[in-house]
Design a protein around this motif. Structure first.
Motif, PDB file in Angstrom:
ATOM      1  N   TYR A  41       0.961  -1.315  -0.152  1.00 43.00           N
ATOM      2  CA  TYR A  41       0.164  -0.030   0.042  1.00 43.00           C
ATOM      3  C   TYR A  41       0.880   1.375  -0.147  1.00 43.00           C
ATOM      4  O   TYR A  41       1.941   1.235   0.561  1.00 43.00           O
ATOM      5  N   GLU A  43       0.534   5.671   0.657  1.00 45.48           N
ATOM      6  CA  GLU A  43      -0.042   6.675   1.228  1.00 45.48           C
ATOM      7  C   GLU A  43       0.761   8.049   0.807  1.00 45.48           C
ATOM      8  O   GLU A  43       2.016   7.980   0.686  1.00 45.48           O
ATOM      9  N   GLN A 168      -9.313  -4.567  10.674  1.00 44.41           N
ATOM     10  CA  GLN A 168      -9.554  -4.106   9.443  1.00 44.41           C
ATOM     11  C   GLN A 168      -8.920  -2.608   9.253  1.00 44.41           C
ATOM     12  O   GLN A 168      -8.652  -2.034  10.110  1.00 44.41           O
ATOM     13  N   LYS A 170      -7.547   0.189   6.012  1.00 43.95           N
ATOM     14  CA  LYS A 170      -8.032   0.769   4.677  1.00 43.95           C
ATOM     15  C   LYS A 170      -7.481  -0.241   3.485  1.00 43.95           C
ATOM     16  O   LYS A 170      -6.418  -0.759   3.563  1.00 43.95           O
ATOM     17  N   GLY A 171      -8.724  -0.581   2.738  1.00 45.81           N
ATOM     18  CA  GLY A 171      -8.329  -1.284   1.408  1.00 45.81           C
ATOM     19  C   GLY A 171      -8.941  -2.987   1.903  1.00 45.81           C
ATOM     20  O   GLY A 171      -9.008  -3.796   0.816  1.00 45.81           O
ATOM     21  N   LYS A 191      -4.329   4.063   7.179  1.00 44.69           N
ATOM     22  CA  LYS A 191      -5.499   4.542   7.376  1.00 44.69           C
ATOM     23  C   LYS A 191      -6.690   3.738   7.752  1.00 44.69           C
ATOM     24  O   LYS A 191      -6.509   2.544   6.966  1.00 44.69           O
TER      25      LYS A 191
END
Length: 192
Positions: A41, A43, A168, A170-171, A191
């Protein structure tokens, strides 16, 4: 025995994919079939600095995931022949290869992409938490191979007591869909 689960420390994961490779090796998986996967990921942004070009402010991080042996797995009721079951003692979800007919409905049902379809044998299979290794007192292959010790396993309630309740980031799909037996320490840049 209690429901087993995984703990992933996203802040420690370096994206080396040793967990993926060791799982593939232990399960003799073909190319394209991965019971454990590592996702990257990013950001941040690029911005223009007058007269000096583009400057990046990008923060990459990684996330390792496999079957979450969910409390409410969508794969179990999706199987028309009853090949998928959740063990009543340890909560591990498995696919019986003798019963599986390769309908791929479990592949479609799982929001995490855990069941993998093998075109050579026309059947689906997935992480079985290395129960065979655990019976010998060993850790699952992914846990044992992680050089950063970013993956742990054990009774999910003990993992939650130790690390919290985040399951959980982000994504990922909503944790309300299947109630995954997973605990995550998110990367500081991730996030929720």
């Amino acid at each position: 025995m209690a429901q087993l689960g995984f703990y992933i420390n996203q802040s420690l994961c370096s994206g080396c994919k040793a967990c993926t490779v060791s799982c593939k090796d232990k399960n003799d998986l073909d190319v394209g079939i991965n019971f454990r996967r590592v996702y990257e990921y990013e950001e941040g942004i690029y911005f223009e600095q007058p007269g000096k070009g583009l400057v990046h402010n990008i923060k990459p991080f990684y996330f390792s995931i496999s079957c979450n042996h969910c409390t409410q797995p969508k794969c179990v009721p999706s199987c028309p022949v009853g090949a998928i079951s959740k063990d009543k003692d340890n909560g591990v979800v498995t696919i019986d290869q003798e019963i599986c007919q390769g309908t791929k409905l479990c592949v479609l049902a799982c929001p995490y992409g855990a069941p993998q379809y093998n075109k050579k044998v026309f059947k689906s299979d997935k992480c079985d938490f290395c129960i065979d290794l655990q019976k010998k007192g060993e850790d699952p292959a992914c846990v044992a191979s992680c050089p950063m010790r970013a993956i742990e396993f054990g009774p999910i309630e003990k993992l939650r007591e130790k690390y919290g309740n985040i399951s959980q980031i982000k994504g990922m799909p909503s944790n309300t869909i299947t109630k995954p037996n997973l605990v995550i320490t998110p990367h500081r840049e991730a996030k929720l």
